[in-house]
Design an enzyme around this catalytic site. Structure first.
Site, PDB file in Angstrom:
ATOM      1  N   PRO A  19       0.950  -1.269   0.136  1.00  0.00           N
ATOM      2  CA  PRO A  19      -0.161   0.154  -0.117  1.00  0.00           C
ATOM      3  C   PRO A  19       0.861   1.377  -0.061  1.00  0.00           C
ATOM      4  O   PRO A  19       1.690   1.127   0.782  1.00  0.00           O
ATOM      5  CB  PRO A  19      -0.635  -0.246   1.364  1.00  0.00           C
ATOM      6  CG  PRO A  19       0.078  -1.081   2.290  1.00  0.00           C
ATOM      7  CD  PRO A  19       0.766  -1.989   1.220  1.00  0.00           C
ATOM      8  N   CYS A 102       3.517   3.043   9.051  1.00  0.00           N
ATOM      9  CA  CYS A 102       3.658   4.383   8.316  1.00  0.00           C
ATOM     10  C   CYS A 102       4.303   5.470   9.190  1.00  0.00           C
ATOM     11  O   CYS A 102       3.845   5.592  10.396  1.00  0.00           O
ATOM     12  CB  CYS A 102       2.371   4.847   7.773  1.00  0.00           C
ATOM     13  SG  CYS A 102       2.401   6.355   6.805  1.00  0.00           S
ATOM     14  N   GLY A 214      10.335  -4.323   2.146  1.00  0.00           N
ATOM     15  CA  GLY A 214      11.525  -3.439   2.192  1.00  0.00           C
ATOM     16  C   GLY A 214      12.618  -4.036   1.493  1.00  0.00           C
ATOM     17  O   GLY A 214      13.191  -4.982   1.645  1.00  0.00           O
TER      18      GLY A 214
END
Length: 334
Positions: A19, A102, A214
């Site tokens: 996302p 986030c 990541g």
């Protein structure tokens, strides 16, 4: 690998597209779906207060062609998150995900996102309430820690709490989030990756389905991580900027089902979607801004980007504009 297509969301989460705010909207997801029928796609993060108090249709609508697609929620109030899940349920998302990773200033000021790594008990309460209202699986996306936390201590304690609350699937962004001193952009690159810790968590929590996020920049790298024992891999910017390379062969490479989809095929498949979007009053660039990387690394890629960027915002821009850009690529490849 099975020669048949995966049937469950858990199976399809072996590969997912992260996302990403301002990027993974419905138009983006439809384009990505042209390359891969199986890869799990995620919405941009939507806050629980926005769903409870805002324009629900604008926030939650998506096309049926996007399945499998997960709704990512941001929030830290268990009751409000439960209400947001209850409201979103009729839309038919395949998964509901809680954002605990986030690092943006806006997220910090709202006391959710990565800051929740400091409050595992609260996260457990949040997911428990979400599960009570959700007809589909509730999952979590997190970091390995924030600021001065020791990930070796924080991450296993965090996973233990949410697993006890009923979470069975977790995506771990294998970096710390530095909420003080680094921008959100820097938090995507500066903190070092710790893949070994994610593998250690898989060994410590074998009952959890653990995906790694990541720094994964190729489909081959994703395949290698899966072969080493992880349950899933989530790719972000690389999938967005190089969709053909990352997603075009995903169905065959990750699941052994399906064939490679070319950028040309994916672009042509978007024509009826573009036509429908324009007929509904939309603008071409709202879709084609997500298609600029379709031919990344290929002859003609610069011409493709230039035509779509320069002409895509014109009032008369439509499928013919995309056809001209595609013709420029094909002529240079001939």
């Amino acid at each position: 690998m099975s020669p048949t297509a995966p049937q469950t969301v858990t199976e399809k989460s072996r590969l997912s597209v992260a996302p990403m705010l301002d990027w993974t909207d419905s138009a983006c997801r439809v384009f990505h779906r042209q390359f891969s029928k199986n890869t799990l796609l995620y919405t941009e993060m939507v806050t629980a207060p926005a769903i409870v108090h805002g324009m629900r249709t604008r926030l939650l609508d998506f096309r049926a062609a996007e399945h499998p697609v997960a709704l990512q929620l941001g929030g830290s109030d268990p009751a409000q998150l439960r209400e947001a899940v209850r409201i979103a349920a009729p839309w038919g998302y395949d998964e509901i995900n809680l954002n605990c990773g986030c690092p943006s200033d806006r997220v910090q000021s709202g006391s959710f996102g990565a800051v929740l790594m400091r409050q595992p008990d609260l996260v457990a309460a949040c997911v428990s309430e979400m599960m009570a209202a959700s007809p589909v699986e509730v999952t979590v996306k997190c970091r390995i820690g924030v600021d001065d936390q020791d990930p070796q201590e924080v991450l296993p304690a965090f996973l233990e709490k949410i697993a006890a609350a009923g979470v069975r699937r977790v995506t771990i962004h294998a970096r710390k989030a530095w909420l003080q001193g680094l921008s959100p952009k820097e938090n995507r690159d500066v903190p070092p990756l710790d893949y070994d810790l994610v593998f250690a968590m898989k060994a410590a929590f074998p009952q959890l389905h653990i995906s790694l996020n990541g720094g994964v920049k190729s489909l081959a790298a994703a395949r290698e991580l899966l072969d080493r024992g992880l349950d899933g891999v989530m790719i972000g910017r690389a999938a967005y900027h190089e969709p053909a390379d990352i997603l075009g062969a995903a169905d065959a490479t990750i699941w052994g089902a399906g064939t490679t989809t070319t950028a040309e095929d994916a672009v042509v498949a978007m024509f009826p979607i573009i036509e429908d979007h324009i007929q509904q009053g939309g603008r071409l660039h709202q879709i084609t801004r997500h298609m600029l990387g379709a031919f990344a690394g290929r002859p003609g890629a610069r011409h493709w980007r230039r035509i779509l960027s320069e002409e895509g915002t014109r009032d008369d821009a439509g499928v013919a504009t995309v056809e001209r850009a595609l013709a420029a690529v094909i002529s240079l490849a001939a």
